[in-house]
Design a protein around this motif. Structure first.
Motif, PDB file in Angstrom:
ATOM      1  N   GLY A  16      81.660  29.347 -25.677  1.00 28.16           N
ATOM      2  CA  GLY A  16      80.963  29.871 -26.452  1.00 28.16           C
ATOM      3  C   GLY A  16      80.523  31.254 -25.886  1.00 28.16           C
ATOM      4  N   ALA A  17      80.597  31.484 -24.601  1.00 28.55           N
ATOM      5  CA  ALA A  17      80.217  32.904 -23.827  1.00 28.55           C
ATOM      6  C   ALA A  17      81.231  33.760 -24.401  1.00 28.55           C
ATOM      7  CB  ALA A  17      80.255  32.433 -22.496  1.00 28.55           C
ATOM      8  N   VAL A  18      80.839  35.225 -24.745  1.00 31.85           N
ATOM      9  CA  VAL A  18      81.531  36.233 -24.914  1.00 31.85           C
ATOM     10  C   VAL A  18      82.046  36.776 -23.851  1.00 31.85           C
ATOM     11  CG1 VAL A  18      81.473  38.374 -26.347  1.00 31.85           C
ATOM     12  CG2 VAL A  18      80.329  36.433 -27.108  1.00 31.85           C
ATOM     13  N   LEU A  19      83.371  37.274 -23.597  1.00 25.54           N
ATOM     14  CA  LEU A  19      83.898  37.998 -22.748  1.00 25.54           C
ATOM     15  C   LEU A  19      84.247  39.287 -23.316  1.00 25.54           C
ATOM     16  CD1 LEU A  19      86.526  35.701 -21.097  1.00 25.54           C
ATOM     17  CD2 LEU A  19      84.399  36.196 -20.193  1.00 25.54           C
ATOM     18  N   PRO A  20      83.993  40.537 -22.638  1.00 29.90           N
ATOM     19  CA  PRO A  20      84.264  41.876 -23.272  1.00 29.90           C
ATOM     20  C   PRO A  20      85.793  42.255 -22.764  1.00 29.90           C
ATOM     21  CG  PRO A  20      83.234  42.058 -21.064  1.00 29.90           C
ATOM     22  CD  PRO A  20      83.330  40.625 -21.247  1.00 29.90           C
ATOM     23  N   GLY A  21      86.747  41.392 -23.199  1.00 31.24           N
ATOM     24  CA  GLY A  21      88.031  41.647 -22.822  1.00 31.24           C
ATOM     25  C   GLY A  21      88.794  40.211 -23.331  1.00 31.24           C
ATOM     26  N   GLY A  22      90.281  40.310 -23.263  1.00 34.05           N
ATOM     27  CA  GLY A  22      90.964  39.180 -23.224  1.00 34.05           C
ATOM     28  C   GLY A  22      91.346  38.625 -24.737  1.00 34.05           C
ATOM     29  N   GLY A  23      90.752  39.442 -25.856  1.00 34.87           N
ATOM     30  CA  GLY A  23      91.021  39.211 -27.212  1.00 34.87           C
ATOM     31  C   GLY A  23      92.326  39.572 -27.819  1.00 34.87           C
ATOM     32  N   ALA A  24      92.719  38.952 -28.754  1.00 31.84           N
ATOM     33  CA  ALA A  24      93.790  39.346 -29.457  1.00 31.84           C
ATOM     34  C   ALA A  24      94.022  40.376 -30.524  1.00 31.84           C
ATOM     35  CB  ALA A  24      94.838  38.040 -29.756  1.00 31.84           C
ATOM     36  N   GLY A  25      92.849  40.590 -31.079  1.00 34.25           N
ATOM     37  CA  GLY A  25      92.695  41.299 -32.188  1.00 34.25           C
ATOM     38  C   GLY A  25      92.852  43.027 -31.985  1.00 34.25           C
ATOM     39  N   PRO A  26      92.373  43.637 -32.927  1.00 34.86           N
ATOM     40  CA  PRO A  26      92.836  45.088 -32.713  1.00 34.86           C
ATOM     41  C   PRO A  26      91.886  45.705 -31.681  1.00 34.86           C
ATOM     42  CG  PRO A  26      92.038  44.760 -35.091  1.00 34.86           C
ATOM     43  CD  PRO A  26      92.120  43.251 -34.336  1.00 34.86           C
ATOM     44  N   GLU A  27      92.504  46.359 -30.684  1.00 32.32           N
ATOM     45  CA  GLU A  27      91.923  46.776 -29.360  1.00 32.32           C
ATOM     46  C   GLU A  27      91.433  48.207 -29.499  1.00 32.32           C
ATOM     47  OE1 GLU A  27      95.974  48.880 -28.505  1.00 32.32           O
ATOM     48  OE2 GLU A  27      94.947  47.123 -29.680  1.00 32.32           O
ATOM     49  N   LEU A  28      91.840  48.825 -30.446  1.00 32.38           N
ATOM     50  CA  LEU A  28      91.321  50.077 -30.488  1.00 32.38           C
ATOM     51  C   LEU A  28      90.853  50.671 -32.003  1.00 32.38           C
ATOM     52  CD1 LEU A  28      91.580  53.347 -29.524  1.00 32.38           C
ATOM     53  CD2 LEU A  28      93.745  53.335 -30.736  1.00 32.38           C
ATOM     54  N   GLN A  29      89.625  51.133 -32.020  1.00 31.81           N
ATOM     55  CA  GLN A  29      89.197  51.659 -33.118  1.00 31.81           C
ATOM     56  C   GLN A  29      88.995  53.353 -33.165  1.00 31.81           C
ATOM     57  OE1 GLN A  29      84.394  52.065 -33.665  1.00 31.81           O
ATOM     58  NE2 GLN A  29      84.877  50.298 -34.647  1.00 31.81           N
ATOM     59  N   VAL A  30      89.729  53.623 -34.202  1.00 29.68           N
ATOM     60  CA  VAL A  30      89.554  55.042 -34.331  1.00 29.68           C
ATOM     61  C   VAL A  30      88.666  55.408 -35.318  1.00 29.68           C
ATOM     62  CG1 VAL A  30      91.125  57.018 -35.083  1.00 29.68           C
ATOM     63  CG2 VAL A  30      92.186  55.137 -34.106  1.00 29.68           C
ATOM     64  N   VAL A  31      87.743  56.285 -35.147  1.00 30.15           N
ATOM     65  CA  VAL A  31      86.607  56.782 -35.916  1.00 30.15           C
ATOM     66  C   VAL A  31      87.006  57.994 -36.348  1.00 30.15           C
ATOM     67  CG1 VAL A  31      84.213  57.114 -36.103  1.00 30.15           C
ATOM     68  CG2 VAL A  31      84.938  55.308 -34.775  1.00 30.15           C
ATOM     69  N   LEU A  32      87.258  58.226 -37.695  1.00 34.40           N
ATOM     70  CA  LEU A  32      87.496  59.714 -38.474  1.00 34.40           C
ATOM     71  C   LEU A  32      86.133  60.171 -39.140  1.00 34.40           C
ATOM     72  CD1 LEU A  32      90.866  58.765 -40.149  1.00 34.40           C
ATOM     73  CD2 LEU A  32      90.437  59.776 -37.819  1.00 34.40           C
ATOM     74  N   HIS A  33      85.892  61.272 -38.493  1.00 34.50           N
ATOM     75  CA  HIS A  33      84.711  62.223 -38.888  1.00 34.50           C
ATOM     76  C   HIS A  33      85.357  62.960 -40.086  1.00 34.50           C
ATOM     77  CE1 HIS A  33      81.583  60.742 -36.288  1.00 34.50           C
ATOM     78  NE2 HIS A  33      82.654  60.552 -35.436  1.00 34.50           N
ATOM     79  N   LEU A  34      85.090  62.706 -41.455  1.00 34.38           N
ATOM     80  CA  LEU A  34      85.894  63.554 -42.400  1.00 34.38           C
ATOM     81  C   LEU A  34      84.758  64.436 -43.143  1.00 34.38           C
ATOM     82  CD1 LEU A  34      87.898  60.613 -44.102  1.00 34.38           C
ATOM     83  CD2 LEU A  34      88.623  62.215 -42.155  1.00 34.38           C
ATOM     84  N   ALA A  35      85.448  65.467 -43.755  1.00 28.42           N
ATOM     85  CA  ALA A  35      84.563  66.455 -44.364  1.00 28.42           C
ATOM     86  C   ALA A  35      84.110  65.706 -45.806  1.00 28.42           C
ATOM     87  CB  ALA A  35      85.613  67.567 -44.803  1.00 28.42           C
ATOM     88  N   ASP A  36      82.879  66.218 -46.130  1.00 34.37           N
ATOM     89  CA  ASP A  36      82.360  65.783 -47.226  1.00 34.37           C
ATOM     90  C   ASP A  36      82.982  66.050 -48.621  1.00 34.37           C
ATOM     91  OD1 ASP A  36      80.396  64.245 -48.705  1.00 34.37           O
ATOM     92  OD2 ASP A  36      78.982  65.654 -48.642  1.00 34.37           O
ATOM     93  N   GLY A  37      83.000  65.323 -49.481  1.00 31.79           N
ATOM     94  CA  GLY A  37      83.593  65.565 -50.934  1.00 31.79           C
ATOM     95  C   GLY A  37      84.742  64.857 -51.279  1.00 31.79           C
ATOM     96  N   LEU A  38      85.409  64.201 -50.159  1.00 37.06           N
ATOM     97  CA  LEU A  38      86.901  63.671 -50.623  1.00 37.06           C
ATOM     98  C   LEU A  38      86.516  62.438 -51.464  1.00 37.06           C
ATOM     99  CD1 LEU A  38      88.438  63.470 -46.858  1.00 37.06           C
ATOM    100  CD2 LEU A  38      88.936  65.030 -49.043  1.00 37.06           C
ATOM    101  N   ASP A  39      87.416  62.321 -52.516  1.00 39.67           N
ATOM    102  CA  ASP A  39      87.415  61.183 -53.232  1.00 39.67           C
ATOM    103  C   ASP A  39      88.315  60.209 -52.682  1.00 39.67           C
ATOM    104  OD1 ASP A  39      89.954  62.151 -53.723  1.00 39.67           O
ATOM    105  OD2 ASP A  39      89.842  62.538 -55.724  1.00 39.67           O
ATOM    106  N   ALA A  40      88.148  59.163 -53.388  1.00 35.41           N
ATOM    107  CA  ALA A  40      89.269  57.793 -52.949  1.00 35.41           C
ATOM    108  C   ALA A  40      90.413  57.982 -52.700  1.00 35.41           C
ATOM    109  CB  ALA A  40      89.106  56.616 -53.918  1.00 35.41           C
TER     110      ALA A  40
END
Length: 306
Positions: free
Chosen positions: A246-270
């Motif tokens: 149950g110890a958490v390792l900061p590596g070795g996982g198989a899931g999404p390894e990259l998080q892309v954070v998009l800072h977007l202009a205000d006012g965009l609809d869906a």
């Protein structure tokens, strides 16, 4: 031989994620050339098989005749540092560059013949590499750092000692995108496709979330979209893994390894948001650096301050 992999596959993105694409990727030239030369008249170093002797001192046919089956000390040290919070997954992958691992080989029935009392008997059997199916459907190849961990996972499997780089090349040949180190053990470490390719080419692997060349490529593409004010790259939620205890390792996982954070202009609809995300997805998938160095991603949308 296919078996179901343990539940170590990619997690779903918390906010929004690019749809997974299963378009076959072109193998890098180094890997394609190595695979094309397998089984030829010469070994991987170009030395001809013809005229070789297996007598006397020449009888040493591989580098592991005195191997005691224990895990590589460098790999164990890298994992220990990861457990202690002093290391990272890039260091674990780097330790594999010179490490010996075991690839499991199992007998696979090729032909049956009538036996005594009408029972079927094995007439011919082939030795086959074991592959797994990850939860996301991708093929993974299990490898083991010690003979003990392999025996505990599959007592009937024959351990074949190889350098991890050769195991990575075999994974590519089998169509596997992941190497799963020591499945079922206290620490199971997943090596994703970009790192598998780096090992196979005997090159240093840089994680996508700390790759300056990738950051530049991602930013260059995003600059063509006026609504995108800024882009940040972080380690994704799938980088972490957990030990059997149950110890958490900061590596070795198989899931999404990259998080892309998009800072977007205000006012965009869906519809506007969907258009930006879909457009970026299409452009990044056509970018050679992105395609080779990113395994899977998750996208987080944030409103940029005015």
């Amino acid at each position: 031989m296919n078996e179901q992999a343990p539940a170590t596959g990619p997690s779903e993105a918390a906010d929004s994620a690019f749809p997974s694409t299963r378009t076959p990727r072109q193998l890098p030239g180094h890997i394609a050339a190595a695979l094309a030369g397998a089984g030829g008249a010469a070994d991987s170093a170009g030395q001809p098989w013809s005229g070789r002797s297996l007598a006397g001192e020449d009888a040493k046919i591989h580098n592991f005749e005195d191997d005691d089956g224990a895990a590589d000390a460098g790999y164990l040290a890298a994992v220990a540092a990861l457990l202690a919070g002093d290391g990272d997954e890039a260091s674990v992958v780097a330790s594999l560059a010179t490490a010996r691992v075991f690839v499991p080989i199992v007998a696979q029935l090729a032909e049956e013949a009538p036996g005594a009392a009408g029972l079927h008997a094995d007439k011919q059997a082939d030795m086959a590499l074991v592959t797994l199916k990850a939860p996301d459907g991708r093929t993974a190849m299990p490898v083991f750092t010690s003979a003990t961990s392999l025996e505990a996972w599959h007592p009937q499997a024959r351990p074949v000692a190889v350098y991890a780089a050769r195991a990575a090349l075999s994974a590519v040949a089998e169509g596997a995108e992941l190497l799963v180190l020591d499945p079922g053990s206290e620490v199971t470490f997943v090596v994703r496709r970009p790192a598998v390719w780096a090992l196979a080419r005997q090159q240093t692997w840089v994680p996508s979330y700390s790759d300056p060349e990738l950051a530049h490529a991602v930013g260059s593409v995003a600059s063509a979209f006026p609504a995108v004010r800024r882009v940040e790259l972080h380690a994704g939620g799938g980088v972490a893994s957990a030990t059997a205890g149950g110890a958490v390792l900061p590596g070795g996982g198989a899931g999404p390894e990259l998080q892309v954070v998009l800072h977007l202009a205000d006012g965009l609809d869906a519809a506007g948001l969907q258009s930006v995300v879909a457009g970026l997805n299409a452009e990044w998938s056509r970018n050679a650096v992105f395609a080779e160095r990113v395994d899977s991603i998750e996208v987080k949308l944030q409103r940029a301050p005015e």
